[in-house]
Design a protein around this motif. Structure first.
Motif, PDB file in Angstrom:
ATOM      1  N   HIS A 156      39.429  40.631  19.208  1.00 49.59           N
ATOM      2  CA  HIS A 156      39.883  42.017  19.092  1.00 49.59           C
ATOM      3  C   HIS A 156      41.379  42.155  19.354  1.00 49.59           C
ATOM      4  N   HIS A 157      42.047  41.035  19.630  1.00 45.48           N
ATOM      5  CA  HIS A 157      43.477  41.019  19.949  1.00 45.48           C
ATOM      6  C   HIS A 157      43.782  42.042  21.063  1.00 45.48           C
ATOM      7  N   THR A 158      42.959  41.988  22.105  1.00 46.25           N
ATOM      8  CA  THR A 158      43.033  42.941  23.208  1.00 46.25           C
ATOM      9  C   THR A 158      43.013  42.198  24.535  1.00 46.25           C
ATOM     10  N   VAL A 159      43.773  42.724  25.501  1.00 47.92           N
ATOM     11  CA  VAL A 159      43.743  42.179  26.858  1.00 47.92           C
ATOM     12  C   VAL A 159      43.331  43.284  27.824  1.00 47.92           C
ATOM     13  N   ILE A 160      42.695  42.874  28.919  1.00 45.94           N
ATOM     14  CA  ILE A 160      42.281  43.825  29.944  1.00 45.94           C
ATOM     15  C   ILE A 160      42.857  43.377  31.278  1.00 45.94           C
ATOM     16  N   PHE A 161      43.527  44.305  31.939  1.00 44.04           N
ATOM     17  CA  PHE A 161      43.987  44.088  33.305  1.00 44.04           C
ATOM     18  C   PHE A 161      43.044  44.843  34.231  1.00 44.04           C
ATOM     19  N   VAL A 162      42.540  44.167  35.241  1.00 43.22           N
ATOM     20  CA  VAL A 162      41.700  44.798  36.261  1.00 43.22           C
ATOM     21  C   VAL A 162      42.589  44.924  37.493  1.00 43.22           C
ATOM     22  N   ASN A 163      43.103  46.127  37.733  1.00 49.48           N
ATOM     23  CA  ASN A 163      44.099  46.342  38.778  1.00 49.48           C
ATOM     24  C   ASN A 163      43.500  46.928  40.039  1.00 49.48           C
ATOM     25  N   GLY A 164      43.966  46.415  41.171  1.00 51.00           N
ATOM     26  CA  GLY A 164      43.631  46.999  42.458  1.00 51.00           C
ATOM     27  C   GLY A 164      44.482  48.245  42.666  1.00 51.00           C
ATOM     28  N   CYS A 165      43.873  49.305  43.148  1.00 50.22           N
ATOM     29  CA  CYS A 165      44.580  50.585  43.293  1.00 50.22           C
ATOM     30  C   CYS A 165      45.750  50.488  44.280  1.00 50.22           C
ATOM     31  N   PHE A 166      45.582  49.749  45.359  1.00 50.37           N
ATOM     32  CA  PHE A 166      46.664  49.613  46.337  1.00 50.37           C
ATOM     33  C   PHE A 166      47.798  48.763  45.776  1.00 50.37           C
ATOM     34  N   TRP A 167      47.496  47.576  45.300  1.00 49.00           N
ATOM     35  CA  TRP A 167      48.542  46.631  44.895  1.00 49.00           C
ATOM     36  C   TRP A 167      49.320  47.095  43.679  1.00 49.00           C
ATOM     37  N   HIS A 168      48.673  47.831  42.793  1.00 54.90           N
ATOM     38  CA  HIS A 168      49.341  48.281  41.572  1.00 54.90           C
ATOM     39  C   HIS A 168      49.652  49.777  41.596  1.00 54.90           C
ATOM     40  N   GLN A 169      49.423  50.426  42.744  1.00 53.14           N
ATOM     41  CA  GLN A 169      49.774  51.830  42.974  1.00 53.14           C
ATOM     42  C   GLN A 169      49.231  52.765  41.886  1.00 53.14           C
ATOM     43  N   HIS A 170      47.908  52.853  41.825  1.00 50.49           N
ATOM     44  CA  HIS A 170      47.224  53.728  40.881  1.00 50.49           C
ATOM     45  C   HIS A 170      47.630  55.174  41.154  1.00 50.49           C
ATOM     46  N   PRO A 171      48.289  55.843  40.200  1.00 46.69           N
ATOM     47  CA  PRO A 171      48.741  57.221  40.417  1.00 46.69           C
ATOM     48  C   PRO A 171      47.569  58.160  40.721  1.00 46.69           C
ATOM     49  N   TRP A 193      40.996  50.309  36.572  1.00 45.90           N
ATOM     50  CA  TRP A 193      41.364  50.415  37.976  1.00 45.90           C
ATOM     51  C   TRP A 193      40.151  50.183  38.873  1.00 45.90           C
ATOM     52  N   GLU A 194      40.427  49.604  40.010  1.00 45.84           N
ATOM     53  CA  GLU A 194      39.402  49.284  41.009  1.00 45.84           C
ATOM     54  C   GLU A 194      38.498  50.483  41.316  1.00 45.84           C
ATOM     55  N   CYS A 195      39.077  51.666  41.501  1.00 48.47           N
ATOM     56  CA  CYS A 195      38.275  52.845  41.845  1.00 48.47           C
ATOM     57  C   CYS A 195      37.383  53.274  40.678  1.00 48.47           C
ATOM     58  N   GLN A 196      37.856  53.128  39.447  1.00 53.75           N
ATOM     59  CA  GLN A 196      37.055  53.476  38.273  1.00 53.75           C
ATOM     60  C   GLN A 196      35.852  52.538  38.150  1.00 53.75           C
ATOM     61  N   ILE A 197      36.085  51.273  38.409  1.00 51.86           N
ATOM     62  CA  ILE A 197      35.020  50.277  38.319  1.00 51.86           C
ATOM     63  C   ILE A 197      33.976  50.554  39.391  1.00 51.86           C
ATOM     64  N   GLY A 198      34.443  50.878  40.590  1.00 50.00           N
ATOM     65  CA  GLY A 198      33.526  51.174  41.682  1.00 50.00           C
ATOM     66  C   GLY A 198      32.721  52.439  41.453  1.00 50.00           C
ATOM     67  N   ASN A 199      33.326  53.418  40.787  1.00 55.53           N
ATOM     68  CA  ASN A 199      32.627  54.681  40.517  1.00 55.53           C
ATOM     69  C   ASN A 199      31.594  54.538  39.412  1.00 55.53           C
ATOM     70  N   SER A 200      31.956  53.848  38.323  1.00 54.41           N
ATOM     71  CA  SER A 200      31.014  53.707  37.210  1.00 54.41           C
ATOM     72  C   SER A 200      31.466  52.610  36.256  1.00 54.41           C
ATOM     73  N   ILE A 201      30.871  51.453  36.396  1.00 56.94           N
ATOM     74  CA  ILE A 201      31.199  50.355  35.482  1.00 56.94           C
ATOM     75  C   ILE A 201      30.753  50.700  34.063  1.00 56.94           C
ATOM     76  N   ASP A 202      29.667  51.467  33.949  1.00 58.18           N
ATOM     77  CA  ASP A 202      29.188  51.849  32.612  1.00 58.18           C
ATOM     78  C   ASP A 202      30.236  52.647  31.848  1.00 58.18           C
ATOM     79  N   SER A 203      30.886  53.602  32.517  1.00 61.51           N
ATOM     80  CA  SER A 203      31.912  54.397  31.829  1.00 61.51           C
ATOM     81  C   SER A 203      33.126  53.532  31.488  1.00 61.51           C
ATOM     82  N   CYS A 204      33.411  52.520  32.303  1.00 59.58           N
ATOM     83  CA  CYS A 204      34.516  51.602  31.997  1.00 59.58           C
ATOM     84  C   CYS A 204      34.220  50.803  30.730  1.00 59.58           C
ATOM     85  N   ILE A 205      32.982  50.326  30.602  1.00 63.57           N
ATOM     86  CA  ILE A 205      32.604  49.543  29.423  1.00 63.57           C
ATOM     87  C   ILE A 205      32.584  50.438  28.179  1.00 63.57           C
TER      88      ILE A 205
END
Length: 125
Positions: free
Chosen positions: A44-59, A103-115
């Motif tokens: 799909h010529h796509t990359v995914i970054f899984v970012n920690g909210c603290f380390w990457h300062q999720h707005p 983002w870490e918080c999105q994954i923790g809240n709902s992995i289904d919505s992330c997928i």
């Protein structure tokens, strides 16, 4: 900080597992790409970054705080990480890659919505 994992974090493993169950095949930690993306979907010529909210300062995230102890050090460090993220994203876009950030918080809240989000992004490629 030496105990902080850069690869194979819990949120990253959760995303990889869900992507695999959804039928996607991918490579890990694209060392040949700017920013070494956590997940690379070459088909799909796509990359995914899984970012920690603290380390990457999720707005807007409550986890994106700056420690009060040694505040100036942390402000510079976290600001530089956010700048590096933007630079790497711009390089990837120039190379023709689609970039998805989860983002870490999105994954923790709902992995289904992330997928679902990833699937929608991949359909628009």
């Amino acid at each position: 900080m030496s105990r902080v994992r850069g690869k194979d974090t819990t949120p990253e493993r959760i995303v990889r597992s869900a992507l695999h169950l959804a039928g996607y095949r991918f490579r890990l930690h694209g060392a040949d790409l700017p920013g070494k993306p956590d997940i690379v979907l070459p088909k799909h010529h796509t990359v995914i970054f899984v970012n920690g909210c603290f380390w990457h300062q999720h707005p807007g995230c409550r986890k994106a705080t700056v420690p009060k102890h040694n505040n100036r050090f942390w402000q510079r460090k976290l600001k530089r990480t956010a700048q590096r993220d933007q630079q790497n994203k711009a390089k990837l876009l120039r190379l023709g890659w689609k970039v998805i950030t989860l983002w870490e918080c999105q994954i923790g809240n709902s992995i289904d919505s992330c997928i679902i989000h990833v699937t929608k992004c991949l359909r628009h490629v």
